[in-house]
Design a protein around this motif. Structure first.
Motif, short mmCIF file in Angstrom:
data_model
loop_
_atom_site.label_atom_id
_atom_site.label_comp_id
_atom_site.label_asym_id
_atom_site.label_seq_id
_atom_site.Cartn_x
_atom_site.Cartn_y
_atom_site.Cartn_z
N GLY A 1 -82.09 30.21 97.24
CA GLY A 1 -82.11 31.47 96.51
C GLY A 1 -82.63 31.31 95.10
N SER A 2 -82.17 32.16 94.21
CA SER A 2 -82.62 32.09 92.83
C SER A 2 -81.86 31.05 92.03
CB SER A 2 -82.49 33.46 92.15
OG SER A 2 -83.43 34.36 92.67
N GLU A 3 -80.62 30.75 92.42
CA GLU A 3 -79.82 29.79 91.68
C GLU A 3 -79.68 28.46 92.41
OE1 GLU A 3 -78.23 32.88 92.49
OE2 GLU A 3 -79.18 33.76 90.73
N SER A 4 -79.46 28.54 93.69
CA SER A 4 -79.19 27.34 94.49
C SER A 4 -80.40 27.01 95.34
CB SER A 4 -77.97 27.58 95.38
OG SER A 4 -77.63 26.43 96.11
N HIS A 5 -80.93 25.79 95.17
CA HIS A 5 -82.14 25.36 95.87
C HIS A 5 -81.80 24.14 96.72
CE1 HIS A 5 -84.40 28.06 93.23
NE2 HIS A 5 -83.72 27.56 92.23
N MET A 6 -81.53 24.37 98.01
CA MET A 6 -81.06 23.28 98.87
C MET A 6 -82.05 22.89 99.97
SD MET A 6 -78.39 22.50 97.35
CE MET A 6 -78.12 21.13 98.48
N LEU A 7 -83.22 23.51 99.99
CA LEU A 7 -84.18 23.20 101.05
C LEU A 7 -84.59 21.73 101.05
CD1 LEU A 7 -86.90 25.95 101.67
CD2 LEU A 7 -85.83 24.48 103.36
N GLU A 8 -84.95 21.24 99.90
CA GLU A 8 -85.41 19.86 99.83
C GLU A 8 -84.30 18.89 100.22
OE1 GLU A 8 -88.00 16.96 96.86
OE2 GLU A 8 -87.05 18.77 96.06
N THR A 9 -83.07 19.18 99.80
CA THR A 9 -81.95 18.30 100.09
C THR A 9 -81.61 18.27 101.57
OG1 THR A 9 -81.00 18.66 97.90
CG2 THR A 9 -79.50 17.86 99.60
N LEU A 10 -81.69 19.43 102.23
CA LEU A 10 -81.21 19.54 103.61
C LEU A 10 -82.32 19.60 104.65
CD1 LEU A 10 -78.32 22.14 103.12
CD2 LEU A 10 -78.17 19.65 103.14
N VAL A 11 -83.57 19.39 104.22
CA VAL A 11 -84.69 19.59 105.14
C VAL A 11 -84.63 18.66 106.35
CG1 VAL A 11 -86.28 17.99 103.97
CG2 VAL A 11 -87.19 19.96 105.25
N ASN B 1 -91.07 34.28 103.40
CA ASN B 1 -92.39 33.66 103.57
C ASN B 1 -92.55 32.46 102.65
OD1 ASN B 1 -92.31 35.59 101.44
ND2 ASN B 1 -94.54 35.70 101.39
N ILE B 2 -92.04 32.56 101.41
CA ILE B 2 -92.11 31.44 100.48
C ILE B 2 -91.19 30.31 100.93
CG2 ILE B 2 -91.42 30.73 98.16
CD1 ILE B 2 -92.71 33.15 97.05
N ARG B 3 -90.02 30.66 101.45
CA ARG B 3 -89.09 29.62 101.94
C ARG B 3 -89.69 28.86 103.11
NH1 ARG B 3 -87.76 33.14 98.14
NH2 ARG B 3 -85.91 32.44 97.04
N LEU B 4 -90.41 29.56 103.98
CA LEU B 4 -91.08 28.89 105.11
C LEU B 4 -92.16 27.93 104.60
CD1 LEU B 4 -91.44 31.91 107.55
CD2 LEU B 4 -90.04 29.88 107.92
N ASP C 1 -93.81 22.34 103.55
CA ASP C 1 -94.26 21.38 102.53
C ASP C 1 -93.32 20.19 102.44
OD1 ASP C 1 -96.46 22.91 101.90
OD2 ASP C 1 -95.58 23.82 100.11
N TYR C 2 -92.01 20.43 102.63
CA TYR C 2 -91.03 19.36 102.57
C TYR C 2 -90.97 18.53 103.86
CZ TYR C 2 -89.08 21.49 98.30
OH TYR C 2 -88.90 21.98 97.04
N GLY C 3 -91.72 18.95 104.88
CA GLY C 3 -91.79 18.16 106.10
C GLY C 3 -91.14 18.76 107.32
N MET C 4 -90.62 19.97 107.23
CA MET C 4 -90.00 20.61 108.39
C MET C 4 -91.07 21.06 109.37
SD MET C 4 -87.30 23.84 108.52
CE MET C 4 -86.08 22.98 107.52
N ASP C 5 -90.82 20.90 110.65
CA ASP C 5 -91.72 21.40 111.68
C ASP C 5 -91.84 22.92 111.55
OD1 ASP C 5 -93.06 21.06 114.50
OD2 ASP C 5 -91.61 22.69 114.71
N PRO C 6 -93.05 23.46 111.54
CA PRO C 6 -93.19 24.91 111.29
C PRO C 6 -92.54 25.78 112.35
CG PRO C 6 -95.31 23.90 111.87
CD PRO C 6 -94.36 22.79 111.61
N PHE C 7 -92.56 25.33 113.61
CA PHE C 7 -91.89 26.12 114.66
C PHE C 7 -90.38 26.14 114.43
CE2 PHE C 7 -95.89 25.02 116.72
CZ PHE C 7 -96.26 26.23 117.31
#
Length: 542
Positions: free
Chosen positions: A218-228, A251-254, A259-265
């Motif tokens: 979200g706007s405050e908590s950014h956990m995508l890179e940590t949990l990818v 769309n930006i989160r996808l 970019d962090y390495g998650m499979d797009p599907f």
């Protein structure tokens, strides 16, 4: 109606050219064809855990922008406005959302108030929970944030959980850092999701117990890179401010996930099929019988949205949105007298002493979790003086529901050199919260919010700026872009005041949330979340 394109199948991880036959907004059939198409058709994106109030606009205004970014459905938890106005506030959100093309689903607030350690404006009791959770537009019980209440088996909370089970609705979780035996007690009651994980280890422990893990970006908590690289189920925003929403949504989160390495599907499933299956929504995939909600994108790298279809109707195409909101009005006011500077003074126990050692809340950038420390401050004429040089400022919560009380403490991490910032958005009770370098600025900022019937304010020795939020003190009925520009201007002003935080008002809003560790402030006092008790602001005086 026939819709053509390269269809992305979330069941088989395939992309193939096809024709989708749509009748009355529902997919009737799909036929594979031998033809080239430039675009990929994916199911409409679903944000399955968000609080619309955090965007500072109404649901109908939120839809105007989110649809542009491919979001066709959200699961909205209205517990912010519920804490201010109760059932009336919840019904406002439902009614304002009704005529937007974006599909709004709701969850029933489980913890209003979130705890007994603060004062809010309403109570959502078990009778209200049952009246709402049986309705079709309410798809789950909202995040159960009083995890101590669950672990200790408090009757009222457990009854709400059992009502969700009675009506076969899932139960969302909220248990930051909960672990071990207590976590297992929490999960035992059937609480099935978690969006508060701040580490891979925490996410893995909860996933092993069967919880579905939401990656909060979200706007405050950014956990995508940590949990990818963790086994997870959903990508959500939770809280997104207007200036971020105008730039993009899921769309930006996808894009970031890939970019962090998650499979797009896999990434797409986390915002389509997975949330639809979990919450029982008739969307989330391109299959017969499902809602004809589609997003046309150019590729699986940048997820640029070219066209959006909801119920078979084109809502966004060629950078034009074919929908205009007409927000409903809502009569609300802040029940509070104007404040004077003395209301914000921290008074020494012994005015003859020269200094005091105080407990200090420590802001952690990009996190709603806080740390704690102590600081030695000067006592001058019986008042404990903040230290701008050491970045130990005053923080206060002003109760807005008729009690007219002020609680004062100290905080580090905002970096203001002069002035004050204040907000009527402070999770979850939404009393007025203010941080400042002295009592005069803090009183002035608070009174501006009272005059505006809610909003955010920044005041320094050189300039003043505000953003009124007259709908429950949480939202504006103005367009998102207008609200975003004012919000961004406020953030820029706060930066000029010395603050280096990326989202100062968003961070400020969570400093009063006494269910997220470690130290928080409510209108009742300085609260140690880990020990579940109030503590003294002053340790000792010298």
């Amino acid at each position: 109606m026939i819709i053509k394109g390269n269809i992305l199948n979330v069941f088989t991880d395939e992309i193939y050219p096809g024709e989708i036959k749509v009748t009355n907004g529902i997919i009737e059939s799909i036929r594979e064809v031998d033809q080239y198409f430039p675009d990929i058709i994916v199911p409409g994106f679903i944000d399955c855990h968000t609080h619309i109030e955090s965007s500072m606009v109404t649901p109908s205004r939120f839809a105007e922008v989110a649809l542009r970014h491919g979001t066709t459905a959200v699961v909205n938890d209205p517990h912010e406005i519920a804490n201010v106005m109760g059932l009336e506030g919840i019904e406002y959100m439902v009614n304002d959302a009704k005529y937007a093309p974006l599909k709004f689903f709701f969850t029933v607030p489980s913890c209003v108030p979130s705890t007994s350690n603060e004062t809010n404006g309403a109570v959502i009791d078990t009778s209200i929970v049952e009246s709402l959770i049986k309705r079709d537009e309410f798809v789950a019980l909202s995040e159960v944030m009083d995890y101590d209440g669950v672990v200790n088996g408090e009757d009222d909370l457990i009854e709400k959980i059992n009502l969700a089970k009675k009506y076969h609705k899932p139960i969302d979780g909220h248990a930051p850092l909960l672990s071990g035996v207590d976590l297992q007690k929490y999960v035992k009651y059937g609480i099935s999701t978690e969006h508060e994980c701040v580490s891979s280890a925490e996410a893995l422990e909860k996933k092993r117990l069967g919880m579905k893990i939401m990656i909060r970006e979200g706007s405050e908590s950014h956990m995508l890179e940590t949990l990818v690289n963790n086994p997870t189920d959903f990508i959500v925003t939770d809280d997104i401010k207007p200036e971020d929403l105008v730039k993009g949504h899921l769309n930006i989160r996808l894009r970031k996930a890939v970019d962090y390495g998650m499979d797009p599907f896999d990434a797409i499933r986390k915002v389509t099929l997975n949330p639809a299956m979990h919450y029982g929504l008739n969307c989330g995939c391109i299959a017969p019988g499902k809602s004809a909600d589609f997003v046309f994108i150019d590729n699986l790298d940048d997820f640029r949205v070219k066209r959006v279809v909801v119920n078979g109707n084109t809502i966004f195409k060629k950078q034009k949105i074919l929908y205009r909101a007409k927000p409903l009005s809502l009569d609300t006011h802040i029940n509070l007298e104007h404040k004077v500077p003395e209301d914000f003074d921290v008074v020494a126990g012994n005015p003859d002493k020269k200094s005091a050692v105080v407990n200090v809340m420590n802001v952690i950038p990009n996190s709603i979790v806080t740390g704690r420390s102590t600081a030695k401050l000067t006592i001058d004429r019986g008042k404990i003086i903040p230290s701008v040089f050491e970045d130990v400022l005053k923080i206060s919560v002003v109760e807005r529901y008729g009690g007219n009380t002020v609680c004062n403490a100290f905080i580090s991490g905002f970096g203001l050199k002069n002035g004050a910032i204040a907000s009527s958005v402070s999770h979850d009770s939404h009393n007025i919260i203010v941080v400042g370098t002295n009592s005069e600025y803090m009183a002035e900022a608070t009174n501006r919010i009272i005059d505006n019937e809610g909003g955010i304010v920044a005041i320094s020795n050189q300039e003043e700026l505000d953003l009124p939020l007259p709908i429950a003190g949480l939202m504006s009925d103005r367009p998102v872009l207008e609200v975003a520009r004012k919000s961004e201007a406020l953030n820029e002003m706060v930066a000029r005041m010395g603050c280096s935080l990326e989202s100062p008002f968003s961070i400020l809003s969570f400093m009063a949330l006494p269910v997220v560790p470690e130290l928080k402030i409510t209108n009742l006092g300085l609260f140690d979340v880990s020990k579940n008790r109030f503590i003294d602001v002053v340790n000792h005086e010298d």
